[in-house]
Scaffold this motif. Structure first.
Motif, PDB file in Angstrom:
ATOM      1  N   LEU A  83     -10.147   0.079  -2.479  1.00  0.00           N
ATOM      2  CA  LEU A  83      -9.193   0.779  -2.729  1.00  0.00           C
ATOM      3  C   LEU A  83      -9.820   2.116  -3.934  1.00  0.00           C
ATOM      4  CD1 LEU A  83      -7.131  -1.742  -4.831  1.00  0.00           C
ATOM      5  CD2 LEU A  83      -6.423  -0.311  -2.897  1.00  0.00           C
ATOM      6  N   SER A  87      -4.106   5.133  -9.153  1.00  0.00           N
ATOM      7  CA  SER A  87      -3.075   4.763  -9.747  1.00  0.00           C
ATOM      8  C   SER A  87      -1.749   4.094  -8.534  1.00  0.00           C
ATOM      9  CB  SER A  87      -1.790   5.412 -10.546  1.00  0.00           C
ATOM     10  OG  SER A  87      -1.283   6.038  -9.516  1.00  0.00           O
ATOM     11  N   PHE A  88      -1.903   2.469  -9.079  1.00  0.00           N
ATOM     12  CA  PHE A  88      -1.216   2.117  -7.905  1.00  0.00           C
ATOM     13  C   PHE A  88       0.329   2.718  -7.380  1.00  0.00           C
ATOM     14  CE2 PHE A  88       2.954  -0.937  -7.476  1.00  0.00           C
ATOM     15  CZ  PHE A  88       2.515  -1.154  -6.321  1.00  0.00           C
ATOM     16  N   SER A 251      -1.917  -2.189 -14.108  1.00  0.00           N
ATOM     17  CA  SER A 251      -3.948  -1.380 -14.294  1.00  0.00           C
ATOM     18  C   SER A 251      -4.937  -2.464 -14.360  1.00  0.00           C
ATOM     19  CB  SER A 251      -3.815  -0.880 -15.680  1.00  0.00           C
ATOM     20  OG  SER A 251      -4.544  -0.022 -15.826  1.00  0.00           O
ATOM     21  N   TYR A 254      -5.341  -3.749 -10.854  1.00  0.00           N
ATOM     22  CA  TYR A 254      -5.846  -2.860 -10.189  1.00  0.00           C
ATOM     23  C   TYR A 254      -7.683  -2.337 -10.874  1.00  0.00           C
ATOM     24  CZ  TYR A 254      -5.906   1.381  -7.300  1.00  0.00           C
ATOM     25  OH  TYR A 254      -5.575   2.039  -6.731  1.00  0.00           O
ATOM     26  N   ARG A 258     -10.453  -3.657  -8.281  1.00  0.00           N
ATOM     27  CA  ARG A 258     -11.682  -2.449  -7.523  1.00  0.00           C
ATOM     28  C   ARG A 258     -12.717  -3.040  -7.390  1.00  0.00           C
ATOM     29  NH1 ARG A 258     -11.656   2.296  -9.829  1.00  0.00           N
ATOM     30  NH2 ARG A 258     -13.280   3.505  -7.887  1.00  0.00           N
ATOM     31  N   ASN A 307      -2.676  -5.793  -5.143  1.00  0.00           N
ATOM     32  CA  ASN A 307      -2.320  -5.559  -6.705  1.00  0.00           C
ATOM     33  C   ASN A 307      -1.118  -5.811  -7.597  1.00  0.00           C
ATOM     34  OD1 ASN A 307      -3.274  -2.106  -6.767  1.00  0.00           O
ATOM     35  ND2 ASN A 307      -2.860  -2.811  -5.397  1.00  0.00           N
TER      36      ASN A 307
END
Length: 664
Positions: A83, A87-88, A251, A254, A258, A307
């Motif tokens: 990723l 942002s998502f 967030s 995410y 990552r 996510n």
């Protein structure tokens, strides 16, 4: 395939390595991605040709090295399957945009050329179906030992080292993100492995490059770097654990996702650059993961699934804890549930009256929808404040608890499944008594209200035309009872998710503590009462929010259906039972027997549809959040049937005394 290999040997045209390799993959590819037998046979055929013809394997190696030597691979190692720092929602928009308007191919980057070679989106399926031993056979058939040292481009190893350096910098940056540190404050207090990792990697790469330049065999030991990566993973695990207790956000999810992807990729590259370690397994894993990532690089569903996994787990976990209150262990708890559901049935009798009166007012559509929604929302919130229970709210809560009680994947321990069967028995009987409490009180309360209305005002709550309409709404098919009940079931499921989301949000954002610390609140009611308000919000924010949104969903769907010209509406078992009573009163408490039978049957089917729809959806989400599948519930069917045959009464009535577990 043999023709293509012969062409590689004879044709010396420059810049056509990509075309030749693409054609070879096309020859290997089965006509259908799920034709695994053909895929394996084609791979073995390639092995045979390479083993029998040294010139073929030399030509294939030459074409492959030529493609690698003239392209950059850093992006392939650091971005493909990982990723990006976005942002998502940006990730979702970018993938949708790439689907609508595909980006151009940059022939200088091997990551783009990999997508050209494996251009079918299903290529990763047949590649993964080829066993690892067949991949080893292909690697052996290439006979890499025949390659002279000067034939292997040093550019390949340098690109891998550069990728390790990039990954190290990104791991350090992600590990020091404020949101990650917030969930593990020790990172600030002690020397962070994320910082030390970057310094050690730079030192390792500098020595490795020096050995490559001097044409000596690299002998750098990277074991200390693996230790640092393990320390980073330990911190990541602590952050996950902290988030499981104190809430998570998209967030944070995410960042952690990552971080895990970067660490896994870096470990894989260390295996590739270690000259003393066998590289076959690492190459196979890297190759398959890169092809899959390239095939699915524009998948929006993958972004959502990756996510929201932790967030979904937290939401269903909170729902699971709430679901503990929806199972009765003993006869006393079972009767308490009946009393709780009976209280809700009384309130619903009045809510159904208010809805009928609002409908008789013939307000403008939007005002009518708002009035319906407020009636539902305030009524459901009042039911919660009174510590009463709406039966249909149970499935969304209990499904998460059932998913959490599943034995470990691959477990054949019948004891684990037996415990799960007992949990389901408790859920079924609790659900049964809750529905009974709702319906048995909603109907007589509605009848009493209708009789008083007629006695005091000299007219019925609803006229003959409205009564006919209410009875028609109960019909399963012609009255759209079952489809509309399924829509209500979806709303119940969404309300369960919303409840879990707000419970998670309250913990993650420390809302109870912030409310308790409000200066104006402390000044008005004092510190002790402010603390109590904060505690109440902590334990009830999710339930209140879920009831509020559930009310607005039920109140607005019918109006949305009218605006769109679609036959969309909702049917809820408790309200349907109350409406049946109002229709019965409108007909002077007399209806033909067949009308009564059809009405009661419709109520039962509406209730079953409400429960089944919300339960299946909630169970599916709860299982997916735990990476489990519905198929894992198959062993339970036979055990449930055996349990029903043994004591069917337990599915309806709770025992007076909880049976003690024995060691027999």
């Amino acid at each position: 395939m043999e023709h293509l290999l012969r062409d590689m040997q004879t044709s010396k045209t420059d810049h056509d390595s990509l075309t030749k390799l693409t054609a070879l993959v096309d020859a290997l590819r089965p006509s259908k991605a799920d034709d695994h037998v053909t895929a394996v046979n084609n791979a073995r055929a390639l092995c045979y040709l390479l083993e029998q013809h040294p010139e073929y394997r030399a030509a294939l190696r030459c074409e492959f090295f030529s493609l690698l030597d003239n392209t950059r691979q850093v992006n392939l190692y650091t971005e493909t399957g990982i990723l990006l720092n976005e942002s998502f929602m940006t990730a979702v928009k970018r993938r949708i945009g790439a689907k609508l308007l595909p980006p151009t191919i940059n022939e200088a980057h091997f990551s783009d050329l990999l997508g050209v070679i494996f251009h079918k989106r299903s290529d990763y399926l047949w590649l993964e179906a080829i066993p690892h031993e067949v991949w080893y056979e292909i690697g052996h058939a290439l006979h890499m030992e025949e390659v002279a040292p000067n034939e292997l481009p040093p550019h390949i190893r340098l690109q891998q080292l550069e990728a390790i350096q990039v990954l190290s910098c990104r791991i350090s940056a992600i590990g020091l993100e404020p949101e990650v540190i917030r969930n593990h404050p020790d990172v600030e207090r002690f020397e962070s492995p994320f910082v030390r990792l970057n310094a050690e990697v730079l030192n390792y790469i500098e020595k490795y490059r020096h050995d490559l330049t001097t044409r000596t065999k690299p002998e750098e030991d990277h074991s200390h770097l693996l230790v640092l990566l393990e320390q980073c993973e330990v911190i990541m695990g602590k952050v996950w654990k902290y988030a499981s207790k104190n809430g998570a956000s998209v967030s944070l999810t995410y960042h952690l996702l990552r971080l895990k992807q970067h660490i896994d990729r870096m470990k894989l590259l260390f295996e590739l650059v270690d000259p003393s370690a066998p590289q076959g397994e690492a190459l196979i894993r890297l190759f398959l993961s890169l092809v899959k990532a390239e095939n699915r690089k524009n998948s929006v569903g993958d972004v959502f699934r990756e996510n929201t996994e932790l967030l979904a787990l937290q939401i269903t976990e909170h729902a699971s804890h709430t679901g503990e209150h929806y199972t009765s262990e003993s006869r006393r708890e079972w009767l308490d549930m009946f009393r709780s559901a009976a209280g809700a049935g009384i309130v619903v009798g009045f809510m159904a009256l208010i809805k009928i009166l609002v409908a008789k007012a013939h307000l403008p559509l939007l005002l009518e929808a708002m009035a319906f929604s407020l009636n539902y929302a305030i009524g459901f919130m009042l039911i919660h404040l009174m510590h009463c229970t709406i039966a249909t709210k149970q499935p969304a809560m209990t499904a998460a608890r059932i998913a959490a009680a599943l034995p470990a994947p691959g477990s054949k321990n019948l004891e684990g499944y037996s415990n799960l069967v007992e949990l389901i028995v408790k859920v079924v009987r609790t659900q049964f008594i809750a529905i009974l409490g709702n319906v048995l009180l909603a109907m007589p309360v509605a009848l009493g209200i209708a009789w008083l209305w007629w006695d005091r005002l000299g007219e019925h709550v609803v006229g003959p035309e409205k009564a006919t309409h209410l009875m028609h709404d109960l019909l399963p098919i012609s009255g759209m009872g079952i489809p509309h009940a399924a829509i209500a079931g979806v709303c119940l499921f969404l309300a369960g998710l919303i409840s879990g989301y707000y419970d998670n949000k309250a913990l993650y954002n420390k809302i109870p503590e912030r409310i308790a610390a409000l200066p104006i609140l402390r000044k008005t009611i004092g510190d002790y009462r402010s603390q109590k308000v904060g505690e109440y919000i902590e334990h009830n924010l999710g339930a209140l929010a879920g009831n509020f949104y559930f009310g607005f969903m039920l109140g607005c769907i019918g109006t949305i259906g009218i605006l769109l010209g679609l036959p969309i509406d909702i049917r809820h078992i408790t309200f349907s039972a109350a409406n049946f009573s109002y229709a019965l009163a409108a007909n002077d408490f007399y209806l033909p027997l067949w009308s009564v039978i059809w009405g009661l049957t419709g109520i039962a089917l509406i209730g079953a549809t409400n429960l089944i729809t919300s339960f299946v959806l909630a169970l599916w989400v709860a299982l997916r959040s735990r990476k489990r599948r519905l198929a894992e519930l198959r062993p339970i069917i036979g055990l449930l049937w055996a349990r029903f045959c043994l004591r069917p009464i337990d599915f309806i009535i709770a025992p007076k005394v909880i049976p003690e577990k024995t060691n027999d």
